[in-house]
Design a protein around this motif. Structure first.
Motif, mmCIF file in Angstrom:
data_model
loop_
_atom_site.group_PDB
_atom_site.id
_atom_site.type_symbol
_atom_site.label_atom_id
_atom_site.label_comp_id
_atom_site.label_asym_id
_atom_site.label_seq_id
_atom_site.Cartn_x
_atom_site.Cartn_y
_atom_site.Cartn_z
ATOM 1 N N ASP A 8 0.859 -1.265 0.115
ATOM 2 C CA ASP A 8 0.043 -0.037 -0.089
ATOM 3 C C ASP A 8 0.786 1.250 -0.029
ATOM 4 N N LEU A 9 1.900 1.394 -0.713
ATOM 5 C CA LEU A 9 2.808 2.378 -0.793
ATOM 6 C C LEU A 9 1.845 3.530 -1.557
ATOM 7 N N GLY A 135 -1.758 -6.726 2.410
ATOM 8 C CA GLY A 135 -1.907 -5.210 2.775
ATOM 9 C C GLY A 135 -3.704 -4.980 2.361
ATOM 10 N N HIS A 136 -4.044 -4.021 1.473
ATOM 11 C CA HIS A 136 -5.268 -3.626 1.129
ATOM 12 C C HIS A 136 -6.029 -2.891 2.158
ATOM 13 N N VAL A 137 -6.038 -3.229 3.431
ATOM 14 C CA VAL A 137 -6.824 -2.526 4.269
ATOM 15 C C VAL A 137 -6.341 -1.325 5.134
ATOM 16 N N HIS A 138 -5.155 -0.861 4.640
ATOM 17 C CA HIS A 138 -4.467 0.116 5.444
ATOM 18 C C HIS A 138 -4.389 0.041 6.877
ATOM 19 N N GLU A 139 -4.607 1.193 7.651
ATOM 20 C CA GLU A 139 -4.550 1.426 8.803
ATOM 21 C C GLU A 139 -5.598 0.573 9.872
ATOM 22 N N ASN A 140 -6.531 0.126 9.100
ATOM 23 C CA ASN A 140 -7.740 -0.471 9.439
ATOM 24 C C ASN A 140 -7.619 -1.616 10.439
ATOM 25 N N TRP A 141 -6.810 -2.438 10.043
ATOM 26 C CA TRP A 141 -6.859 -4.020 10.794
ATOM 27 C C TRP A 141 -5.274 -4.303 10.448
ATOM 28 N N VAL A 150 1.217 -6.012 6.232
ATOM 29 C CA VAL A 150 2.473 -5.561 5.973
ATOM 30 C C VAL A 150 2.643 -4.104 5.539
ATOM 31 N N GLY A 151 1.267 -3.523 5.386
ATOM 32 C CA GLY A 151 1.063 -2.249 4.947
ATOM 33 C C GLY A 151 2.136 -1.107 5.503
ATOM 34 N N VAL A 152 2.268 -0.025 4.751
ATOM 35 C CA VAL A 152 3.016 1.034 5.455
ATOM 36 C C VAL A 152 2.357 1.693 6.522
ATOM 37 N N ASP A 153 0.833 1.817 6.484
ATOM 38 C CA ASP A 153 0.129 2.397 7.197
ATOM 39 C C ASP A 153 0.220 1.932 8.612
ATOM 40 N N VAL A 154 0.798 0.538 9.030
ATOM 41 C CA VAL A 154 0.953 -0.073 10.167
ATOM 42 C C VAL A 154 2.198 -0.083 10.625
ATOM 43 N N TRP A 155 3.201 0.051 9.797
ATOM 44 C CA TRP A 155 4.622 -0.142 10.140
ATOM 45 C C TRP A 155 5.309 1.283 9.794
ATOM 46 N N ASP A 156 4.950 2.355 10.033
ATOM 47 C CA ASP A 156 5.575 3.628 10.218
ATOM 48 C C ASP A 156 6.185 3.685 9.057
#
Length: 188
Positions: A8-9, A135-141, A150-156
């Motif tokens: 999710d870059l 990924g796909h769910v961004h910061e939602n889950w 492993v999306g960027v929104d949950v790994w700083d």
């Protein structure tokens, strides 16, 4: 050689900043920060796995712009697991591999990881402890004990390696549908 995972870059996607409350002034600011973070982790002999949504927005159809971003990616090998925002221009970049569902051997004597842009309930080797990365769910889950976002929104806004993913997986809850999907399994 190490494997690094991210998702999710959304390079070039101005609107994602507001949608996901990303701390960037503009898409170009975000793009620069994401590239800097990738370079701070991924070494010249490493594999970079992008688990979907490399780029999106008005610029994602501009082949020259996309290629310019792609050429700035670190690592010896760059792989794309196709996400819902990975159009023809992104798919035509010179990835070392590209697919919708991929298995990666990352740890000796461990089952392979399953990479899919979308969270799944079960997959090959799931009963034997294989993790699924999505990924796909961004910061939602953040995910569950056996399927980790492993999306960027949950790994700083950084890529991550298996050791950190496994550590996070142990802190997450068991998937509430695990017994429905894998009734003969002890639970993950």
């Amino acid at each position: 050689m190490a494997h690094w995972y991210t998702a999710d870059l959304h390079f070039g996607h101005e609107a994602i900043i507001g949608f996901c409350k990303r701390p960037f002034r503009s898409a170009s600011h975000m793009d620069g920060a994401l590239l800097e973070n990738l370079w701070s982790k991924v070494g010249p002999e490493d594999d970079l796995w992008i688990v979907g949504d490399f780029a999106w927005g008005k610029r994602s159809d501009d082949e020259a712009w996309l290629n310019g971003i792609f050429q700035q990616l670190p690592g010896a090998r760059r792989h794309l697991v196709i996400g819902n925002h990975d159009g023809a221009a992104t798919r035509s970049l010179p990835w070392d591999s590209i697919g919708h569902l991929v298995q990666v051997e990352d740890a000796p004597k461990e089952p392979p990881l399953t990479l899919c842009h979308y969270p799944m309930i079960t997959w090959e080797h799931a009963r034997r402890g294989a993790l699924q990365l999505f990924g796909h769910v961004h910061e939602n889950w953040a995910g569950t004990r056996n399927a980790v976002n492993v999306g960027v929104d949950v790994w700083d806004y950084c890529p991550v390696q298996l050791e950190a993913i496994s550590r996070r997986a142990r802190s997450l809850p068991v998937n509430s549908h695990w017994k429905d999907a894998e009734p003969r399994s002890a639970g993950a």
